[in-house]
Design a protein around this motif. Structure first.
Motif, mmCIF file in Angstrom:
data_model
loop_
_atom_site.group_PDB
_atom_site.id
_atom_site.type_symbol
_atom_site.label_atom_id
_atom_site.label_comp_id
_atom_site.label_asym_id
_atom_site.label_seq_id
_atom_site.Cartn_x
_atom_site.Cartn_y
_atom_site.Cartn_z
ATOM 1 N N PHE A 117 14.985 2.756 5.944
ATOM 2 C CA PHE A 117 14.723 4.175 5.712
ATOM 3 C C PHE A 117 15.925 4.864 5.076
ATOM 4 O O PHE A 117 15.773 5.661 4.137
ATOM 5 N N VAL A 118 17.109 4.569 5.562
ATOM 6 C CA VAL A 118 18.316 5.212 5.022
ATOM 7 C C VAL A 118 18.511 4.851 3.549
ATOM 8 O O VAL A 118 18.783 5.720 2.704
ATOM 9 N N ILE A 119 18.348 3.578 3.243
ATOM 10 C CA ILE A 119 18.512 3.151 1.849
ATOM 11 C C ILE A 119 17.445 3.784 0.965
ATOM 12 O O ILE A 119 17.726 4.280 -0.139
ATOM 13 N N ALA A 120 16.204 3.801 1.462
ATOM 14 C CA ALA A 120 15.114 4.385 0.683
ATOM 15 C C ALA A 120 15.328 5.877 0.473
ATOM 16 O O ALA A 120 15.085 6.404 -0.625
ATOM 17 N N ALA A 121 15.769 6.583 1.512
ATOM 18 C CA ALA A 121 15.967 8.035 1.401
ATOM 19 C C ALA A 121 17.052 8.356 0.384
ATOM 20 O O ALA A 121 16.976 9.373 -0.328
ATOM 21 N N ARG A 122 18.070 7.519 0.281
ATOM 22 C CA ARG A 122 19.133 7.751 -0.685
ATOM 23 C C ARG A 122 18.695 7.473 -2.109
ATOM 24 O O ARG A 122 19.158 8.101 -3.065
ATOM 25 N N ARG A 123 17.776 6.514 -2.278
ATOM 26 C CA ARG A 123 17.415 6.060 -3.623
ATOM 27 C C ARG A 123 16.146 6.728 -4.177
ATOM 28 O O ARG A 123 15.998 6.831 -5.398
ATOM 29 N N PHE A 124 15.267 7.192 -3.289
ATOM 30 C CA PHE A 124 13.978 7.663 -3.778
ATOM 31 C C PHE A 124 14.124 9.015 -4.465
ATOM 32 O O PHE A 124 14.828 9.908 -4.004
ATOM 33 N N ARG A 125 13.419 9.154 -5.580
ATOM 34 C CA ARG A 125 13.392 10.403 -6.342
ATOM 35 C C ARG A 125 11.955 10.924 -6.364
ATOM 36 O O ARG A 125 11.037 10.239 -6.769
ATOM 37 N N PHE A 126 11.785 12.157 -5.923
ATOM 38 C CA PHE A 126 10.446 12.733 -5.859
ATOM 39 C C PHE A 126 9.921 13.098 -7.260
ATOM 40 O O PHE A 126 8.728 13.293 -7.434
ATOM 41 N N GLU A 127 10.809 13.185 -8.233
ATOM 42 C CA GLU A 127 10.370 13.563 -9.584
ATOM 43 C C GLU A 127 10.741 12.478 -10.571
ATOM 44 O O GLU A 127 11.687 11.741 -10.361
ATOM 45 N N VAL A 130 0.834 -1.206 0.000
ATOM 46 C CA VAL A 130 0.000 0.000 0.000
ATOM 47 C C VAL A 130 0.866 1.252 0.000
ATOM 48 O O VAL A 130 0.646 2.193 -0.773
ATOM 49 N N ALA A 131 1.874 1.262 0.865
ATOM 50 C CA ALA A 131 2.749 2.431 0.967
ATOM 51 C C ALA A 131 3.536 2.654 -0.314
ATOM 52 O O ALA A 131 3.626 3.788 -0.823
ATOM 53 N N ALA A 132 4.112 1.605 -0.856
ATOM 54 C CA ALA A 132 4.904 1.735 -2.081
ATOM 55 C C ALA A 132 4.034 2.193 -3.249
ATOM 56 O O ALA A 132 4.429 3.056 -4.045
ATOM 57 N N ASN A 133 2.842 1.616 -3.360
ATOM 58 C CA ASN A 133 1.929 2.000 -4.430
ATOM 59 C C ASN A 133 1.556 3.475 -4.322
ATOM 60 O O ASN A 133 1.532 4.212 -5.322
ATOM 61 N N SER A 134 1.277 3.932 -3.112
ATOM 62 C CA SER A 134 0.871 5.316 -2.909
ATOM 63 C C SER A 134 1.981 6.287 -3.285
ATOM 64 O O SER A 134 1.743 7.296 -3.963
ATOM 65 N N LEU A 135 3.207 5.984 -2.884
ATOM 66 C CA LEU A 135 4.333 6.866 -3.198
ATOM 67 C C LEU A 135 4.538 6.981 -4.705
ATOM 68 O O LEU A 135 4.736 8.086 -5.243
ATOM 69 N N LEU A 136 4.497 5.857 -5.399
ATOM 70 C CA LEU A 136 4.734 5.889 -6.844
ATOM 71 C C LEU A 136 3.570 6.525 -7.597
ATOM 72 O O LEU A 136 3.765 7.197 -8.619
ATOM 73 N N THR A 137 2.349 6.316 -7.102
ATOM 74 C CA THR A 137 1.190 6.932 -7.742
ATOM 75 C C THR A 137 1.278 8.452 -7.673
ATOM 76 O O THR A 137 1.015 9.166 -8.667
ATOM 77 N N GLU A 138 1.648 8.975 -6.515
ATOM 78 C CA GLU A 138 1.762 10.426 -6.364
ATOM 79 C C GLU A 138 2.917 10.977 -7.186
ATOM 80 O O GLU A 138 2.837 12.094 -7.720
ATOM 81 N N ARG A 139 3.977 10.206 -7.312
ATOM 82 C CA ARG A 139 5.086 10.691 -8.140
ATOM 83 C C ARG A 139 4.687 10.750 -9.605
ATOM 84 O O ARG A 139 5.001 11.703 -10.317
#
Length: 419
Positions: free
Chosen positions: A409-419, A240-249
């Motif tokens: 969290f640390v790995i995700a914060a380094r890899r995630f791109r908001f755009e 649910v969380a992963a889907n929501s993040l990618l949908t908003e991006r």
């Protein structure tokens, strides 16, 4: 708007989105209840704390007319696990076993009492059906217990007779008087032994590490099953969380949010808080149902339950973020998150299919299991509920969960791109 208020508004918005997704609500809340109900249906004894009744059809042939043969037959007839049918002929009992109608046939020989009376070795035969090895083993074990009681009588009687004969106290008595004296002495001794069995001088008490007396029960069974199912479905929040993040991006929501004068962490914090609240609500609801409907114990430390639940919620939310950095589309996030939850549940012991739990097993399987957050979550809950552990005693599991959450969290914060 200050960052904290903005993070809370993101949380509220995310909760509203989750509340509209009925499919995920069913998976997160209704499916664990359904699985728990199925376990109850398959193991109804667990709610009563009593072991399932065993009823084995057994034939009995007593060729002995003496006191010991009658005593054995009486003892067998009083055993609840055995349904006894008496036969006059050995051949008939053997035939019924051969046809599979009886799990076993017990044959008391004609000279059974005489041999015990003269302190001569004897035997009771148990004719078993090879097609029912488990039943045969149970009957044989029961008969060993019955024979052990009769053996004590024979041993004591022989000892009394030997002492009286060697002492010469009854040398001038008639045979009838000698037998009466033996019987009286035997009766006194066996009466005392029976009193000791009912009120033993030495009692064995099972206690936990805190000194609280414990007994195996259905409550302990549920203290593993319900937390395991709960943890299993808690981690479906990852998808649910992963889907929501990618949908908003993909929709461009993040671009608009980033244009506002707020730090990025408020967006992430708000979303993680929403998923953590859902997890806490899952745990509270499912544990309440298990407690009121099935009398599942909740342990002695409510604070420890809260701390463990927060650790589990944080780990699941952080893992959801990590999956969002791996998946490329919302659909892929759904698939990866759900598959990861299932695989990790199986490896981590959150699928209660064996006992002892795999995370407490030795060797490679136990080591592999403890690499998953599910193993430490279920272990902590079981320790609190079934073993009455304190907060201090489950701190190692909580620490591991928090360390895993921080790593995700640390790995995700380094890899995630908001755009």
């Amino acid at each position: 708007m200050n960052p904290v208020s903005y993070a809370l508004s993101v949380t509220w918005k995310e909760l509203q989105v989750i509340a509209k997704d009925r499919v995920w609500l069913m998976i997160l809340f209704l499916m664990p209840i359904g699985f728990g109900a199925m376990v109850v249906a398959a193991n109804p004894w667990a709610t009563s704390g009593e072991a399932p009744a065993i009823h084995l059809d057994v034939g009995l042939v007593n060729d002995d007319a003496g006191d010991f043969g009658l005593e054995v037959a009486k003892s067998i007839g009083g055993i609840q696990e055995l349904v006894i049918e008496t036969f006059d002929a050995r051949a008939e009992a053997e035939r019924r076993v051969q046809q599979g109608e009886k799990a076993a046939a017990i044959v008391i020989p004609a000279d059974f009492s005489q041999r015990i009376d003269t302190y001569t070795p004897t035997a009771i035969e148990v004719i078993v059906d090879p097609a029912q090895p488990e039943s045969a083993s149970i009957v044989t074990g029961i008969m060993n217990q019955v024979v052990a009681e009769v053996t004590i009588w024979g041993e004591v009687q022989h000892g009394i007779r030997a002492v009286l004969n060697e002492s010469g106290l009854l040398a001038s008595a008639s045979p009838e008087q000698q037998r009466a004296a033996e019987a009286q002495t035997l009766g006194v001794i066996m009466t005392r032994l029976n009193e000791l069995r009912r009120n033993p001088a030495i009692a064995v008490v099972s206690e936990d590490l805190a000194g609280v007396e414990t007994q195996g029960s259905g409550a302990d069974f549920f203290a593993y099953v319900f937390p395991a199912f709960t943890v299993m479905f808690v981690f479906f929040i990852v998808a649910v969380a992963a889907n929501s993040l990618l949908t908003e991006r993909e929709s461009g929501t993040f671009r608009r949010l980033l244009a506002a004068p707020i730090p990025r962490w408020t967006i992430v914090a708000g979303k993680m808080l929403a998923y953590m609240l859902v997890v806490c609500l899952q745990v509270a609801l499912l544990f309440s149902i298990a407690y009121f409907a099935f009398h599942m114990p909740l342990g002695q430390s409510p604070l420890a339950l809260i701390v463990v639940t927060i650790g589990v919620a944080l780990t699941a939310a952080a893992l959801g973020m990590l999956v969002a950095t791996i998946a490329k589309t919302p659909k892929q996030a759904d698939n990866i998150g759900s598959l990861a939850a299932l695989i990790m549940a199986g490896v981590g012991g959150a699928m209660p299919v064996s006992w002892p739990p795999i995370f407490r097993a030795e060797g490679f399987a136990g080591t592999l299991s403890n690499l998953t957050p599910q193993a430490h979550a279920v272990d902590a809950y079981f320790s609190l509920m079934a073993e009455n552990a304190s907060l201090t005693q489950v701190l190692p599991q909580v620490g591991i969960l928090l360390a895993m959450a921080a790593g995700f969290f640390v790995i995700a914060a380094r890899r995630f791109r908001f755009e």
